[in-house]
Design a protein around this motif. Structure first.
Motif, PDB file in Angstrom:
ATOM      1  N   LEU A   1       1.063  -1.638  -0.266  1.00 53.39           N
ATOM      2  CA  LEU A   1      -0.327   0.184   0.052  1.00 53.39           C
ATOM      3  C   LEU A   1       0.834   1.468  -0.347  1.00 53.39           C
ATOM      4  O   LEU A   1       0.353   2.021  -0.650  1.00 53.39           O
ATOM      5  N   GLN A   2       2.060   0.898   0.212  1.00 55.14           N
ATOM      6  CA  GLN A   2       3.049   2.407   0.152  1.00 55.14           C
ATOM      7  C   GLN A   2       3.391   3.129  -0.683  1.00 55.14           C
ATOM      8  O   GLN A   2       3.290   3.461  -1.348  1.00 55.14           O
ATOM      9  N   VAL A   3       3.832   1.466  -2.097  1.00 48.86           N
ATOM     10  CA  VAL A   3       4.250   1.517  -2.714  1.00 48.86           C
ATOM     11  C   VAL A   3       2.706   2.126  -3.557  1.00 48.86           C
ATOM     12  O   VAL A   3       2.723   3.082  -5.134  1.00 48.86           O
ATOM     13  N   ALA A   4       1.732   1.818  -3.358  1.00 47.93           N
ATOM     14  CA  ALA A   4       0.583   2.115  -4.415  1.00 47.93           C
ATOM     15  C   ALA A   4       0.129   3.065  -4.115  1.00 47.93           C
ATOM     16  O   ALA A   4      -0.747   3.738  -4.679  1.00 47.93           O
ATOM     17  N   SER A   5       0.743   3.979  -3.296  1.00 49.84           N
ATOM     18  CA  SER A   5       0.432   5.573  -3.080  1.00 49.84           C
ATOM     19  C   SER A   5       1.046   6.427  -3.296  1.00 49.84           C
ATOM     20  O   SER A   5       1.109   7.516  -3.236  1.00 49.84           O
TER      21      SER A   5
ATOM     22  N   ASN B   1      -5.092   8.918  -6.954  1.00 52.36           N
ATOM     23  CA  ASN B   1      -6.297   9.910  -7.004  1.00 52.36           C
ATOM     24  C   ASN B   1      -7.156  10.488  -6.303  1.00 52.36           C
ATOM     25  O   ASN B   1      -7.723  11.215  -5.630  1.00 52.36           O
ATOM     26  N   TYR B   2      -8.089   9.228  -6.218  1.00 53.19           N
ATOM     27  CA  TYR B   2      -9.844   9.159  -5.534  1.00 53.19           C
ATOM     28  C   TYR B   2      -8.915   8.301  -4.097  1.00 53.19           C
ATOM     29  O   TYR B   2      -9.683   8.360  -3.416  1.00 53.19           O
ATOM     30  N   LEU B   3      -9.375   7.274  -4.293  1.00 57.38           N
ATOM     31  CA  LEU B   3      -9.746   6.023  -3.487  1.00 57.38           C
ATOM     32  C   LEU B   3      -8.576   5.882  -2.708  1.00 57.38           C
ATOM     33  O   LEU B   3      -8.373   4.906  -1.614  1.00 57.38           O
ATOM     34  N   ALA B   4      -7.519   6.659  -2.701  1.00 55.77           N
ATOM     35  CA  ALA B   4      -6.009   6.760  -1.709  1.00 55.77           C
ATOM     36  C   ALA B   4      -6.269   7.633  -0.606  1.00 55.77           C
ATOM     37  O   ALA B   4      -4.851   8.424   0.110  1.00 55.77           O
ATOM     38  N   SER B   5      -6.985   9.150  -1.023  1.00 56.41           N
ATOM     39  CA  SER B   5      -7.055  10.498  -0.946  1.00 56.41           C
ATOM     40  C   SER B   5      -7.615  10.150  -0.060  1.00 56.41           C
ATOM     41  O   SER B   5      -8.310   9.576   0.957  1.00 56.41           O
ATOM     42  N   HIS B   6      -7.660  11.468   1.299  1.00 52.19           N
ATOM     43  CA  HIS B   6      -7.577  11.305   2.120  1.00 52.19           C
ATOM     44  C   HIS B   6      -9.569  11.632   1.980  1.00 52.19           C
ATOM     45  O   HIS B   6      -9.730  11.807   3.371  1.00 52.19           O
ATOM     46  N   ARG B   7      -9.656  12.351   1.582  1.00 57.10           N
ATOM     47  CA  ARG B   7     -11.646  11.649   1.737  1.00 57.10           C
ATOM     48  C   ARG B   7     -11.905  10.336   2.273  1.00 57.10           C
ATOM     49  O   ARG B   7     -13.119  10.628   3.072  1.00 57.10           O
ATOM     50  N   PHE B   8     -11.293   9.191   1.937  1.00 51.38           N
ATOM     51  CA  PHE B   8     -11.527   8.510   2.595  1.00 51.38           C
ATOM     52  C   PHE B   8     -11.075   7.790   3.769  1.00 51.38           C
ATOM     53  O   PHE B   8     -10.710   7.003   3.713  1.00 51.38           O
TER      54      PHE B   8
END
Length: 464
Positions: free
Chosen positions: A71-75, A132-139
């Protein structure tokens, strides 16, 4: 009524999401390329549906090796693009070179280019959307913490560093006679009487109890927590949260009733599993020794030039049930490296020779340990064996350290693939947490996961 919460994906859910949509987007991309262009190398039909299964398996396995599901790489945009290029290129190459399971090589080489671009663009576009969307802070997940005042800043910072989307927004002041002082001003301090209203107003996802002092859980707080639990809110204990987020055991917060936290895997006594592991160890050891023999002329030459001394060295290590054995390795340090006594190897250790540094980075120095595995001193997977002098020293100040020895030490392990080389007592504590997690959750699936991560460690030169 419970207020509507924002979307939040748990760590495991995010990894599953990445895997599912990696495969789906690639298959959709190949289908569209087949419609738009003159592309017939890969087609999805009932007669050759197994091609789809083979391709999906290749993507998932090769993607795991190149850390697509870290997940660190994916972000990280730079890291994920690098992983996508490596995954797409290797997947195409392996798919083309296994014609028994896949279509025969196309006569028109342009088909291969279409195949690569379809896979690469599918992974790239989907991962940019995720980034840009699923890993953003809005989640992000909003959390309330209940703990002692002395631990607030440490726990808030610790949980935030583990998962930036796991946000502690408030702590509960269980002692209204004294005030809380928190360094992180983004964290609110609320009273017990305000708890229920605050939870509903701020769409809180869960409440974490991180106190072992019974006096901190007052009757009023207990009743409030019970009401929230009955309303469907999640209430979890801190060690459970820590373990699920980090995949290691927080031994520093485990009390004397350790048996609550260490319900060790039944596979440690499962004879069928142990026989399977031993057979696998023997097979891997024989393959490893064979590969080592192929590299031996190169290693001998470089050792003569760069190390100038004995090729092998042996050292006493602690094995299963605390029994000592002699480990075999290629020598990577200068002669008399420990003339002043045993010390931890450190980053940029001046005792390591230039060729020794290369062998450590590529893990070539570990090849002789396949002999230890064949003899039964070690396993392929398990906690790394430590020297008796360090075991005695660490065990004096670190609880549960000897617990590592209930399984065979390993050539690679959960701590090795998740944490850098340790050169201090503090590093040993973190590695111990990973080792205990492995012992607790030991399984074929976890072993397979470690094997894949080990390939990543070698490919990206993360050895010490």
């Amino acid at each position: 009524m419970k207020s509507k919460k924002k979307i939040h994906f748990e760590v495991s859910e995010r990894k599953i999401l990445l895997r599912i949509f990696d495969v789906l987007f690639v298959l959709l991309s190949l289908y569209l390329v087949g419609i738009v262009f003159n592309f017939d190398y890969f087609s999805i039909t009932p007669s050759n549906f197994y091609w789809t299964i083979v391709l999906g398996t290749y993507i998932l396995v090769i993607g795991s090796v190149f850390e697509m599901y870290n997940l660190q790489v994916a972000s990280s945009q730079y890291q994920v693009v690098k992983s996508i290029i490596l995954t797409a290129s290797t997947t195409v190459l392996v798919f083309l070179l296994t014609p028994f399971f896949t279509p025969a090589l196309p006569s028109n080489r342009l088909q291969i280019l279409y195949f690569f671009l379809a896979i690469f663009l599918a992974l790239f576009l989907w991962r940019m959307f995720y980034l840009n969307y699923l890993a953003s802070h809005r989640f992000e997940k909003k959390v309330i913490l209940v703990c002692e005042k002395e631990l607030v800043d440490e726990l808030v910072l610790g949980l935030k560093s583990i998962d930036p989307h796991y946000s502690i927004i408030a702590v509960v002041n269980t002692d209204e006679s004294s005030a809380y002082f928190i360094q992180n001003k983004a964290v609110s301090v609320i009273l017990v009487s305000q708890l229920e209203k605050f939870v509903k107003k701020n769409s809180v996802s869960e409440i974490v109890i991180a106190t072992q002092k019974t006096e901190e859980i007052t009757v009023e707080l207990h009743n409030k927590l019970l009401q929230l639990l009955e309303s469907g809110y999640i209430i979890r204990e801190y060690t459970q949260v820590y373990e699920s987020l980090t995949q290691r055991i927080p031994v520093q917060y485990v009390a004397r009733d350790f048996y609550k936290y260490f319900p060790f895997s039944r596979n440690n006594q499962n004879q069928l599993y142990l026989v399977f592991v031993r057979v696998l160890d023997i097979v891997v050891a024989l393959v490893g020794i064979s590969i080592g023999l192929l590299f031996l002329p190169f290693i001998l030459l470089c050792n003569t030039i760069g190390n100038r001394g004995k090729l092998f060295y042996t050292q006493i290590r602690v094995g299963k049930n605390g029994e000592n054995f002699r480990i075999i390795k290629f020598r990577t340090m200068v002669k008399n490296a420990e003339s002043g006594g045993a010390v931890f190897a450190t980053t940029n250790d001046t005792r390591i020779t230039p060729f020794g540094k290369f062998m450590r980075k590529t893990r070539i120095d570990e090849f002789p340990q396949f002999i230890n595995i064949l003899l039964g001193h070690m396993a392929v997977i398990g906690p790394r064996p430590e020297r008796p002098v360090f075991v005695d020293k660490i065990a004096e100040i670190m609880p549960f350290y000897q617990t590592r020895h209930i399984v065979k030490p390993g050539l690679t392990g959960w701590a090795q693939v998740n944490y850098s080389y340790g050169d201090s007592i503090e590093d040993s504590l973190i590695k111990l947490q990973y080792d205990l997690y492995y012992i607790k959750h030991r399984s074929i699936f976890l072993d397979f996961n470690i094997m894949l991560k080990t390939f990543s460690t070698i490919l990206f030169f993360r050895g010490q």
